[in-house]
Write a protein that holds these residues in place. Structure first.
Motif, short mmCIF file in Angstrom:
data_model
loop_
_atom_site.label_atom_id
_atom_site.label_comp_id
_atom_site.label_asym_id
_atom_site.label_seq_id
_atom_site.Cartn_x
_atom_site.Cartn_y
_atom_site.Cartn_z
N TYR A 31 0.84 -1.24 -0.04
CA TYR A 31 -0.02 0.08 0.04
C TYR A 31 0.60 1.35 0.17
O TYR A 31 1.88 1.36 0.95
CB TYR A 31 -0.82 0.00 1.20
CG TYR A 31 -1.89 -1.11 1.39
CD1 TYR A 31 -3.31 -0.93 0.97
CD2 TYR A 31 -1.63 -2.24 2.02
CE1 TYR A 31 -4.27 -1.91 0.95
CE2 TYR A 31 -2.40 -3.43 1.77
CZ TYR A 31 -3.70 -3.22 1.56
OH TYR A 31 -4.59 -4.12 1.60
N ASN A 32 0.49 2.21 -0.74
CA ASN A 32 1.20 3.38 -0.77
C ASN A 32 0.57 4.44 0.25
O ASN A 32 -0.58 4.46 0.32
CB ASN A 32 1.21 4.19 -2.28
CG ASN A 32 1.91 3.29 -3.04
OD1 ASN A 32 3.18 2.93 -3.01
ND2 ASN A 32 1.42 3.10 -4.55
N LEU A 33 1.47 5.01 1.09
CA LEU A 33 1.00 6.23 1.72
C LEU A 33 1.53 7.42 1.49
O LEU A 33 2.80 7.44 1.04
CB LEU A 33 1.38 5.54 3.52
CG LEU A 33 1.18 4.31 3.86
CD1 LEU A 33 1.78 4.09 5.08
CD2 LEU A 33 -0.35 4.16 4.16
N GLN A 59 3.38 9.28 3.27
CA GLN A 59 4.59 9.42 4.03
C GLN A 59 5.49 8.10 3.34
O GLN A 59 6.53 8.03 3.75
CB GLN A 59 4.51 9.04 5.55
CG GLN A 59 3.63 10.14 5.94
CD GLN A 59 1.90 9.76 5.89
OE1 GLN A 59 1.67 8.69 5.38
NE2 GLN A 59 1.17 10.07 6.85
N GLY A 60 4.97 7.29 2.60
CA GLY A 60 5.85 6.08 2.10
C GLY A 60 5.12 5.04 1.69
O GLY A 60 4.24 5.30 0.86
N LYS A 61 5.50 3.56 2.10
CA LYS A 61 4.72 2.50 1.73
C LYS A 61 4.77 1.49 2.76
O LYS A 61 5.79 1.47 3.69
CB LYS A 61 5.07 1.90 0.22
CG LYS A 61 6.60 1.37 0.52
CD LYS A 61 6.91 0.63 -1.11
CE LYS A 61 8.33 0.27 -0.97
NZ LYS A 61 8.79 -0.62 -2.21
N VAL A 62 3.71 0.67 2.70
CA VAL A 62 3.66 -0.57 3.71
C VAL A 62 3.57 -1.69 2.90
O VAL A 62 2.73 -1.82 2.19
CB VAL A 62 2.71 -0.25 4.92
CG1 VAL A 62 1.33 -0.27 4.28
CG2 VAL A 62 2.78 -1.52 5.84
N ARG A 63 4.24 -2.83 3.21
CA ARG A 63 4.00 -4.14 2.75
C ARG A 63 3.28 -4.74 3.84
O ARG A 63 4.15 -5.04 5.09
CB ARG A 63 5.48 -5.05 2.40
CG ARG A 63 5.84 -4.18 1.07
CD ARG A 63 7.37 -4.85 0.85
NE ARG A 63 7.95 -4.25 -0.45
CZ ARG A 63 9.23 -4.57 -0.63
NH1 ARG A 63 10.09 -5.31 0.21
NH2 ARG A 63 9.72 -4.16 -1.86
N VAL A 64 2.20 -5.50 3.51
CA VAL A 64 1.54 -6.26 4.87
C VAL A 64 1.92 -7.49 4.51
O VAL A 64 1.38 -8.18 3.77
CB VAL A 64 0.23 -6.04 4.89
CG1 VAL A 64 -0.66 -6.86 5.85
CG2 VAL A 64 -0.11 -4.55 5.12
N GLN A 90 -5.65 4.29 7.22
CA GLN A 90 -5.95 3.26 6.15
C GLN A 90 -5.98 2.09 6.62
O GLN A 90 -5.11 1.77 7.20
CB GLN A 90 -5.03 3.72 4.96
CG GLN A 90 -5.19 2.87 3.66
CD GLN A 90 -3.97 3.17 2.53
OE1 GLN A 90 -3.45 4.44 2.69
NE2 GLN A 90 -4.03 2.42 1.64
N HIS A 91 -6.99 1.19 6.11
CA HIS A 91 -6.83 -0.10 6.43
C HIS A 91 -6.14 -1.19 5.63
O HIS A 91 -6.55 -1.13 4.50
CB HIS A 91 -8.37 -0.73 6.55
CG HIS A 91 -8.61 -2.23 7.12
ND1 HIS A 91 -9.41 -2.97 6.64
CD2 HIS A 91 -7.58 -2.74 8.17
CE1 HIS A 91 -9.37 -3.94 7.49
NE2 HIS A 91 -8.46 -4.01 8.34
N MET A 123 5.34 12.06 9.47
CA MET A 123 4.91 11.55 10.73
C MET A 123 3.50 10.63 10.30
O MET A 123 2.92 10.84 9.28
CB MET A 123 4.06 12.72 11.51
CG MET A 123 3.83 12.18 12.77
SD MET A 123 3.06 13.72 13.85
CE MET A 123 4.48 14.66 14.09
N VAL A 124 3.30 9.43 10.95
CA VAL A 124 2.31 8.29 10.58
C VAL A 124 1.76 8.01 11.94
O VAL A 124 2.43 7.75 12.86
CB VAL A 124 2.92 7.27 9.97
CG1 VAL A 124 2.00 6.15 9.49
CG2 VAL A 124 3.33 7.75 8.58
#
Length: 277
Positions: free
Chosen positions: A142-144, A146-151, A161-162, A186-187
């Motif tokens: 997922y793109n945020l 502030q960056g990205k997250v790999r779940v 964001q879910h 900041m997140v």
């Protein structure tokens, strides 16, 4: 931020001389349902070329995540997979697994990855083993702003964001994510649960913790992450503590010393099966 405690990783070796940084707690279960987080990071192949030759496990789940380089996984169930950058692999060992993890022949530009151990409840420690990986269904990303997250497993709530992963069913309802943040952002992280919430910083710094440190957070409150000029790479962990006494010996994690001795006897008598190389 709501930090309950902070602990450094320890430099050690495992397998055939593989150099790693380790955070573990097999005594007080402060990371419950997680037991151990190993980070392998080196551009010198001598630090990892020996890999992890065939060895057994019982009573735990192993979760592998690769950022750079790769390993070939093989087990007695017949699985033989190349786990490369961006991939995850999960084994719920149950009654018993014999497996190996050896560096890929083309992984000659360094290695960076993690292996995570989760405890299994007593009621499931002797069930048949299970295996999953992301080689056919990629990790959810997922793109945020502030960056990205790999779940990598489970689900997380980040900055409203879910974010849901493709792999579920880890022991203790375990969830793991790789949060890669830009500089000076900041997140918010909302675990939305009672239970365990923690983070391992593998790049940069956050919450006053630096690279190679693990922080335990208050899962019942919203936690804020704020990066500096270097940005940050963070592994997030959450789950429901199993709250059972454990007995640990090498690759086996059971509930009593008698069960550990039985695991050794079962392995030595061939009841785990055989790895055919």
């Amino acid at each position: 931020m709501h930090i309950l405690s902070k602990r450094p990783s320890i430099n050690t070796q495992d397998g055939d001389g593989v150099k790693i940084r380790r955070v573990a707690d097999f005594n007080f279960l402060a990371l419950d349902p997680f037991l151990m987080i190993d980070e392998l990071k080196s551009d010198d192949e001598q630090d990892y070329i020996g890999g992890f030759p065939p060895h057994p496990h019982r009573g735990i789940e192993t979760f592998t995540y690769i950022l750079k380089g790769g390993f070939e996984h093989q087990d007695q169930m017949g699985n033989k997979k190349a786990i490369k950058a961006g991939d995850v692999q999960w084994m719920s060992t149950g009654f018993g697994v014999v497996h190996s993890e050896m560096p890929l022949a083309d992984a000659n530009e360094g290695m960076h990855g993690f292996q995570i151990w989760l405890n299994m409840p007593a009621s499931e420690k002797l069930r048949p083993a299970q295996y999953q990986d992301s080689t056919e269904k990629p990790v959810a990303e997922y793109n945020l702003p502030q960056g990205k997250v790999r779940v990598l497993a489970g689900e997380f709530q980040l900055h409203g964001q879910h974010c849901v992963g493709n792999l579920n069913g880890l022991a203790g309802n375990g969830a793991i994510a790789d949060l890669q943040l830009q500089a000076n952002v900041m997140v918010s992280l909302d675990a939305q649960q009672e239970g365990f919430l923690g983070a391992y910083i593998y790049k940069g710094s956050v919450w006053g913790a630096k690279e190679g440190e693990f922080v335990i957070l208050n899962a019942e409150q919203v936690n804020t992450l704020e990066t500096n000029n270097d940005g940050a790479g963070i592994l997030l962990f959450k789950g429901q503590p199993i709250k059972e006494k454990i007995a640990h010996m090498g690759p086996f994690v059971m509930n009593t010393q008698e069960e550990l001795q039985q695991a050794v006897r079962d392995y030595q008598s061939g009841k785990f099966g055989e790895l055919t190389l």
